[in-house]
Write an enzyme that holds these catalytic residues in place. Structure first.
Site, PDB file in Angstrom:
ATOM      1  CG  ASP A  67      -0.256  -0.373   2.512  1.00  0.00           C
ATOM      2  OD1 ASP A  67       0.986  -0.697   2.642  1.00  0.00           O
ATOM      3  OD2 ASP A  67      -1.124  -0.962   3.274  1.00  0.00           O
ATOM      4  CG  ASN A 137      -9.033  -1.738  11.490  1.00  0.00           C
ATOM      5  OD1 ASN A 137      -8.082  -2.143  11.203  1.00  0.00           O
ATOM      6  ND2 ASN A 137      -9.436  -0.645  10.822  1.00  0.00           N
ATOM      7  CG  HIS A 139      -5.655  -2.476   8.575  1.00  0.00           C
ATOM      8  ND1 HIS A 139      -5.836  -0.968   9.061  1.00  0.00           N
ATOM      9  CD2 HIS A 139      -4.461  -2.808   8.878  1.00  0.00           C
ATOM     10  CE1 HIS A 139      -4.715  -0.492   9.312  1.00  0.00           C
ATOM     11  NE2 HIS A 139      -3.831  -1.553   9.212  1.00  0.00           N
ATOM     12  CD  GLU A 144      -8.752   0.831   7.323  1.00  0.00           C
ATOM     13  OE1 GLU A 144      -8.550  -0.153   8.122  1.00  0.00           O
ATOM     14  OE2 GLU A 144      -8.016   1.546   6.997  1.00  0.00           O
TER      15      GLU A 144
HETATM   16  C1  F6R Z   1       1.363  -1.392   5.768  1.00  0.00           C
HETATM   17  C2  F6R Z   1       0.016  -2.381   6.058  1.00  0.00           C
HETATM   18  C3  F6R Z   1      -0.729  -2.286   7.472  1.00  0.00           C
HETATM   19  C4  F6R Z   1       0.339  -2.549   8.668  1.00  0.00           C
HETATM   20  C5  F6R Z   1      -0.748  -2.584   9.945  1.00  0.00           C
HETATM   21  C6  F6R Z   1       0.119  -2.785  11.389  1.00  0.00           C
HETATM   22  O1  F6R Z   1       1.752  -1.636   4.787  1.00  0.00           O
HETATM   23  O2  F6R Z   1       0.043  -3.137   5.380  1.00  0.00           O
HETATM   24  O3  F6R Z   1      -1.745  -3.241   7.370  1.00  0.00           O
HETATM   25  O4  F6R Z   1       0.771  -3.973   8.539  1.00  0.00           O
HETATM   26  O5  F6R Z   1      -1.286  -1.334  10.076  1.00  0.00           O
HETATM   27  O6  F6R Z   1       0.926  -1.731  11.384  1.00  0.00           O
HETATM   28  P1  F6R Z   1       2.142  -1.869  12.739  1.00  0.00           P
HETATM   29  O7  F6R Z   1       3.073  -2.852  12.293  1.00  0.00           O
HETATM   30  O8  F6R Z   1       2.650  -0.216  12.573  1.00  0.00           O
HETATM   31  O9  F6R Z   1       1.355  -2.135  13.620  1.00  0.00           O
END
Ligand code: F6R
Length: 251
Positions: A67, A137, A139, A144
Site C-alpha cells: 500500500d 481493527n 486490516h 479496511e
Molecule cells: C502497512 C500495512 C498495514 C500494517 C498494519 C500494522 O503496509 O500493510 O496493514 O501492517 O497497520 O501496522 P504496525 O506494524 O505499525 O502495527
C-alpha cells in the site's frame, strides 16, 4: 496455520527474517510482497544484517508493496516508498526496477490502481511470500473492515484506528494522510505463502478474532484462516488472548 511463539519483539524479528531469508536462499528469484509499519522494522534490520554477512542477496528478488498513502504531492515527504528505502532497499542490492509500490501521487489514481493490479496479476503463480502486519481493527494492507472484500488495488479512506496507528511516524499528527492506495485480497490470497507478524498487547484481541473467529470482511485478516500456507510469528503479548481462549495450547 502455523503459529510461531516468540518471547519478545527481537525474537519475532529474528524468526521472521529467518523465514524470508530461507525463501530467498531456496529461490533467489523470489517475488516477495512487503509490508510497512512498526512491526516489520526489526525483520528488515535482520534481513539487512544477513545481506551484509553475505548470507542472502536481493539481486534477483522482485518486490511488491501492499500500500501507499495518497498525499497529493511528493513534497509531503513521508511515504511507504521512503519507508522501504530507509529500512531495507537502500541497504541491499535489490535493483530499483525490481521494486514496485502503488504510486500515491499518480495523476490518475484509478489508472494507477489498474496498473498495479495488472502488475501483480502477471506474477507467475502469485507472490512467493507475502509479509503482512495487522491493524488493531483487523486490516491487512489497508483493506479496511467493510461489507465486502475488495479484490484488487483500490483507493481507500482510512479508518480512524488506521490513522491513529500511523502516529509513530509523524511528528505532526494533523499531517497523517487519510487516504491510501492498497492491494485487495486477491494477490494476498493468491500468494503461495503468507507470513503474518504481530507484536504487543494492542494486537492481542484482534489476533484472536482474526485467527480463530468468524471469517468476515468486517475483520479483514480473518480470511487468512482460509489460506493453506499461513505462518504467524508473534510475541507473547500479541498471543495472550489466543492462549487465554485456547487452554489446550500449552507452551
Ligand atoms: C502497512 C500495512 C498495514 C500494517 C498494519 C500494522 O503496509 O500493510 O496493514 O501492517 O497497520 O501496522 P504496525 O506494524 O505499525 O502495527
Amino acid at each position: 496455520m502455523t503459529i510461531v511463539w516468540c518471547s519478545n519483539y527481537e525474537e519475532l524479528s529474528r524468526k521472521a527474517a529467518a523465514i524470508i531469508a530461507s525463501q530467498i536462499i531456496i529461490k533467489p528469484t523470489s517475488t516477495i510482497g512487503f509490508a510497512t509499519g512498526s512491526t516489520p522494522i526489526g525483520l528488515y534490520a535482520n534481513l539487512v544484517k544477513k545481506y551484509q554477512n553475505k548470507e542472502i542477496s536481493f539481486a534477483n528478488v522482485k518486490a511488491f508493496n501492499l500500500d501507499e498513502y495518497i498525499t497529493g504531492s511528493r513534497e509531503v515527504g513521508w511515504s511507504f516508498s521512503s519507508f522501504m528505502q530507509t529500512h531495507l532497499f537502500s541497504h541491499v542490492d535489490i535493483p530499483e526496477e525490481n521494486t514496485d509500490i502503488p504510486n500515491g501521487v499518480a495523476e490518475d489514481l484509478e489508472v494507477e490502481c489498474a496498473r498495479y493490479s495488472e502488475a501483480l496479476s502477471e506474477v507467475p503463480g502469485g507472490l512467493d511470500y507475502q509479509i503482512l502486519g495487522i491493524g488493531t481493527n483487523g486490516h491487512i494492507g489497508f483493506v479496511e473492515p467493510n461489507e465486502f472484500y475488495p479484490l484488487d488495488t483500490h483507493i481507500v479512506d482510512l479508518a480512524e484506528s488506521s490513522i491513529i496507528g500511523q502516529r509513530p511516524f509523524f511528528e505532526d499528527w494533523s499531517k497523517i494522510p487519510t487516504r491510501a492506495l492498497t492491494v485487495g485480497i486477491r494477490p494476498i490470497m493468491h500468494a503461495k505463502q503468507l507470513l503474518l507478524i504481530a507484536s504487543g498487547p494492542e494486537k492481542s484481541e484482534i489476533l484472536q478474532k482474526a485467527l480463530f473467529g468468524v471469517v468476515t470482511s468486517k475483520v479483514p485478516a480473518s480470511i487468512l484462516q482460509l489460506h493453506k500456507n499461513l505462518t504467524v510469528v508473534a510475541d507473547k503479548e500479541a498471543l495472550a488472548d489466543i492462549l487465554a481462549n485456547n487452554p489446550e495450547c500449552s507452551l
